[in-house]
Design an enzyme around this catalytic site. Structure first.
Site, PDB file in Angstrom:
ATOM      1  N   GLY A  54      23.483   0.352  18.562  1.00  0.00           N
ATOM      2  CA  GLY A  54      22.509   0.675  19.584  1.00  0.00           C
ATOM      3  C   GLY A  54      23.103   1.379  20.786  1.00  0.00           C
ATOM      4  O   GLY A  54      22.645   1.173  21.916  1.00  0.00           O
ATOM      5  N   ARG A  91      32.577   9.165  18.709  1.00  0.00           N
ATOM      6  CA  ARG A  91      33.836   9.208  19.472  1.00  0.00           C
ATOM      7  C   ARG A  91      34.753   8.044  19.112  1.00  0.00           C
ATOM      8  O   ARG A  91      35.981   8.154  19.228  1.00  0.00           O
ATOM      9  CB  ARG A  91      33.537   9.213  20.965  1.00  0.00           C
ATOM     10  N   GLY A 107      18.194   4.750  30.252  1.00  0.00           N
ATOM     11  CA  GLY A 107      16.795   4.345  30.315  1.00  0.00           C
ATOM     12  C   GLY A 107      16.611   2.906  29.904  1.00  0.00           C
ATOM     13  O   GLY A 107      17.532   2.257  29.400  1.00  0.00           O
ATOM     14  N   HIS A 108      15.408   2.416  30.127  1.00  0.00           N
ATOM     15  CA  HIS A 108      15.022   1.080  29.707  1.00  0.00           C
ATOM     16  C   HIS A 108      13.579   1.117  29.231  1.00  0.00           C
ATOM     17  O   HIS A 108      12.878   2.126  29.389  1.00  0.00           O
ATOM     18  CB  HIS A 108      15.196   0.069  30.837  1.00  0.00           C
ATOM     19  N   ILE A 159      10.699   0.202  30.253  1.00  0.00           N
ATOM     20  CA  ILE A 159       9.610   0.664  31.115  1.00  0.00           C
ATOM     21  C   ILE A 159       9.502   2.186  31.132  1.00  0.00           C
ATOM     22  O   ILE A 159       8.396   2.744  31.169  1.00  0.00           O
ATOM     23  CB  ILE A 159       9.782   0.089  32.541  1.00  0.00           C
ATOM     24  N   TYR A 209      10.616   4.249  28.659  1.00  0.00           N
ATOM     25  CA  TYR A 209      10.250   4.737  27.324  1.00  0.00           C
ATOM     26  C   TYR A 209       8.748   4.627  27.091  1.00  0.00           C
ATOM     27  O   TYR A 209       8.128   5.552  26.578  1.00  0.00           O
ATOM     28  CB  TYR A 209      11.000   3.942  26.250  1.00  0.00           C
ATOM     29  N   ASP A 238      11.010  -2.180  23.745  1.00  0.00           N
ATOM     30  CA  ASP A 238      12.263  -2.612  23.129  1.00  0.00           C
ATOM     31  C   ASP A 238      12.068  -3.255  21.754  1.00  0.00           C
ATOM     32  O   ASP A 238      12.750  -2.901  20.788  1.00  0.00           O
ATOM     33  CB  ASP A 238      12.973  -3.623  24.033  1.00  0.00           C
TER      34      ASP A 238
END
Length: 387
Positions: A92, A100, A134-135, A137, A139, A165
């Site tokens: 995630g 990387r 981001g979080h 809210i 999205y 989420d």
């Protein structure tokens, strides 16, 4: 698929590697574990816990943890060797992070061409916002879902982080991983599952978009049938300051609702769909509910067809007779109630495979089971850690 299993659920025999993170990816892995998959969580040694008390982080229940230094070439190779023996991997991180680290899709599929590589992000792997933080809210804001939640004349209301989420994110990741695993059984080939919260949340809104296209939904909050616009789909305060939830949509259920509420025979009661008099109808409902306590109303409406239920707090829900009789919540290792695995299966029920796994608690155990013959050497070098 892998031979190891954490239980007898429908996913018994499926082995999943989870690269430790926070939020929707760990919950998705927990759901797979609840359904019988063997989930091995790869934690970074010495990292600051993302949860206040890792021993109580229920999203890690039923898993085992291996602590690996991913910046060490030997540690990275340990994960790739684990991948060779796995059916799926879940991560995630922001796009490009696992690449990387040398653990991206190409690296892992080179070791195991049948691997399902599940990726959980907010914005997706590509696009102009892919690298933005981001979080939940944010999205759900760009999908239109947040705009639609709230009362008329008021601001959008934040539905915790369940909608984005976990509904738009975790559940879609699980569906994608399971679909890819099913396809891999016939093709022998793995693939990458790109689960983005914006995609899932938008998809969840399909029903509302259909109504909008048909002219049966206004693009304003609090004025539609299912968003508190209708007085018979709303919450009402009771005599003790608590609330009852009303969802009496169908005419026969609405008739039972007003009967049990005690107002069916009141003079000049507005009809259910007499929208011009909805403010009056709402006031009548509010006045009636104020006459009794929440639990008194619950006794009146349940069981029954009035489509009314008490609004319970999180703690109250664990003790409600319906939930206790059905086993909606089950006791954890310390006796604290926690949500039971879902959905339910008639022949291969899921189960909680154990308490939350703490970082590195199973490093030696897991690597030994996977056939690693150099466990002591790896532990001595610090590439992996046993806690």
């Amino acid at each position: 698929m892998g031979e190891a299993s954490s239980g007898a659920g429908p996913l018994s025999g499926v082995r999943v590697i989870e690269l430790a993170g926070i939020g929707p990816a760990p919950f998705a892995a927990m759901l797979l574990a609840d359904l019988g998959a063997e989930v091995i969580r790869v934690d970074r040694p010495g990292g600051r816990p993302a949860f206040p008390d890792p021993a109580k982080d229920l999203t890690n229940r039923g898993k085992r943890s291996v602590a690996v230094d991913l910046k060490d070439d030997r540690g990275r190779d340990v994960v790739l060797r684990m991948v060779e023996r796995a059916d799926a991997l879940i991560e995630g991180f922001r796009p490009g992070v696992t690449e990387r680290l040398g653990l991206g899709p190409d690296d892992c599929l080179a070791r195991n061409p049948a691997l399902v590589y599940g990726r959980m992000t907010g914005w997706g792997q590509q696009g102009p916002l892919a690298q933005s933080a981001g979080h939940d809210i944010g999205y759900i804001a760009v999908t239109g879902a947040l705009h639609a939640i709230g009362r008329a004349g008021g601001p959008p209301q934040v539905p915790m982080n369940l909608l984005g989420d976990f509904a738009g994110g975790s559940m879609y990741l699980v569906v994608g991983v399971l679909a890819a695993l099913l396809e891999a059984k016939s093709s022998g080939r793995g693939q990458v599952v790109d689960a983005a919260i914006v995609d899932g949340t938008s998809h969840l809104s399909t029903f509302i978009h259909a109504f909008l296209a048909a002219g049966a939904w206004q693009d304003r909050r609090g004025v539609n049938m299912l968003d508190t616009g209708a007085p018979w789909y709303d919450v009402y305060e009771t005599a003790d300051g608590r609330h009852m939830a009303v969802g009496a949509i169908e005419p026969q259920f609405y008739a039972e609702f007003v009967r049990l509420l005690g107002i069916a025979d009141e003079p000049d009661l507005p009809a259910q769909y007499e929208a011009g008099r909805w403010p009056e109808l709402r006031e009548r409902f509010a006045t009636a509910f104020k006459a009794r306590t929440r639990d008194e109303w619950a006794e009146i409406f349940l069981p029954g067809d009035g489509c009314v239920a008490p609004v319970l707090s999180l703690r109250e829900a664990t003790e409600h007779p319906y939930n206790t009789e059905r086993g909606v919540f089950v006791p954890g290792a310390d006796g604290t109630p926690q949500p039971a695995p879902a959905p339910r299966f008639s022949r291969t029920p899921g189960a909680i495979g154990g308490p939350p796994a703490t970082s590195g608690a199973h490093t030696r155990e897991v690597l030994t089971e996977l056939g690693f013959t150099d466990v002591d050497e790896l532990l001595g070098s610090g590439a992996v850690v046993q806690n």
